[in-house]
Design an enzyme around this catalytic site. Structure first.
Site, short mmCIF file in Angstrom:
data_model
loop_
_atom_site.label_atom_id
_atom_site.label_comp_id
_atom_site.label_asym_id
_atom_site.label_seq_id
_atom_site.Cartn_x
_atom_site.Cartn_y
_atom_site.Cartn_z
N ASP A 8 10.62 47.36 53.35
CA ASP A 8 10.05 47.90 52.12
C ASP A 8 8.64 47.34 51.96
O ASP A 8 8.43 46.13 52.14
CB ASP A 8 10.88 47.50 50.90
CG ASP A 8 12.24 48.18 50.88
OD1 ASP A 8 12.50 49.02 51.77
OD2 ASP A 8 13.04 47.87 49.98
N ASP A 129 19.69 58.07 44.60
CA ASP A 129 19.83 56.70 44.10
C ASP A 129 20.49 56.77 42.74
O ASP A 129 20.01 57.48 41.85
CB ASP A 129 18.46 56.04 43.97
CG ASP A 129 17.63 56.16 45.25
OD1 ASP A 129 18.22 56.06 46.33
OD2 ASP A 129 16.40 56.37 45.15
#
Length: 239
Positions: A8, A129
C-alpha cells in the site's frame, strides 16, 4: 489459489493501515521496489498494490510507482485506488499493469464498470469493501446502504470476473479472515473471489483455500513475520 502479497502506498511510502484508518498509517518498508523484488524472489507471480492517496482523493498521485514495478519486475501487478474513469484504466493497462481494481466507482458509477469490462474483459476487477456487511466507498470514509453480496451479484451479472472482498473490521488487524462473509460472497456470485483483510497465519491461507476462493491478499502478516510467503504460496498451490 493464488497469493497476492500487498504493498500500500501513501505519500510515496510503503505503509499499512489498521481498519482503513489513515491516521494509523505507518511505514513498513524503505523501498517499494526492494519489497516487490523480495516477493518475486519468494516465488510470487502476483502483487497487489493500492494507491491510498488515490483512493481518498480520486487521484493517481503514485502511478509511477505501480508502473515502475510492472516494468521492472516479472510480477503481474494488480492496482487499486483512485480509478474513477476509463482514461485511468487505460493508462495503467497500457503501462504494463495486469489488472485494475474499480472500487468506489462500482457503487457510484456502475456505467464505468460496464464500459471497462466491455473494453478490457478480465483485466478488470471490482473491489468490494464492507463495514458490518455494507459497502464502504471513498477510501472507506463513507458507507453506503448496499449490502456486499448484492453488489457482488450485480457486478458478476455485468461480466466482472474478479472481486476483491475486504472486511474493513479485519483489515490490518491480524485477527484472521472473515470466513463467514467470504463463503457468503463466494456462493452469492459467479466471479472469482480474492480475500483481503485479516490474514494472520498460514491457517488463514488454508481456510481461504478450503473455501474455494480464487486468491488471498497478504499484507501486514508478511511485514510482521507472522506469515512466511514461501509457505503461503506452497499451501495455496496444495489444492
Amino acid at each position: 489459489m493464488i497469493i497476492l502479497p500487498a504493498i500500500d502506498i501513501k505519500d510515496g511510502n510503503c505503509v499499512r493501515l489498521v481498519k482503513g484508518d489513515y491516521g494509523t498509517a505507518h511505514k513498513v518498508a524503505e523501498s517499494y521496489m526492494d519489497t516487490a523484488k523480495s516477493f518475486e524472489q519468494a516465488g510470487s507471480q502476483w502483487i497487489h498494490m493500492v494507491d491510498l492517496d488515490g483512493a481518498k482523493d480520486a487521484s493517481t498521485a503514485n502511478k509511477e510507482i505501480f508502473l515502475d514495478v510492472a516494468k521492472n519486475t516479472r510480477l503481474k501487478v494488480e492496482v487499486g485506488g483512485g480509478i474513477r474513469n476509463l482514461d485511468t484504466v487505460e493508462m495503467y493497462l497500457s503501462g504494463g499493469v495486469s489488472r485494475v481494481i474499480i472500487g468506489s466507482a462500482a457503487v457510484k458509477n456502475p456505467q464505468l464498470v460496464k464500459d471497462a469490462v466491455k473494453e478490457y474483459g478480465d483485466r478488470i476487477a471490482v473491489g468490494i469493501d464492507a463495514k458490518n456487511g455494507y459497502v464502504a466507498t471513498e477510501g472507506w470514509l463513507e458507507t453506503s446502504d448496499v449490502y456486499f453480496t448484492e453488489l457482488a451479484k450485480r457486478m458478476s451479472d455485468e461480466g466482472v470476473k474478479y472481486i476483491i472482498f475486504t472486511d474493513i473490521s479485519k483489515d490490518g488487524t491480524l485477527s484472521g479472515v472473515n470466513a463467514v462473509q467470504l463463503d457468503e460472497i463466494n456462493k452469492a456470485c459467479s466471479a472469482n473471489i480474492i480475500a483481503s483483510g485479516g490474514v494472520h497465519t498460514i491457517d488463514d491461507i488454508i481456510t481461504c483455500r478450503k473455501l474455494g476462493l480464487y486468491g488471498t491478499i497478504c499484507g501486514k502478516s508478511l511485514y510482521q513475520g507472522t506469515l512466511d510467503l514461501k509457505q503461503a504460496l506452497y499451501e495455496a498451490a496444495n489444492e
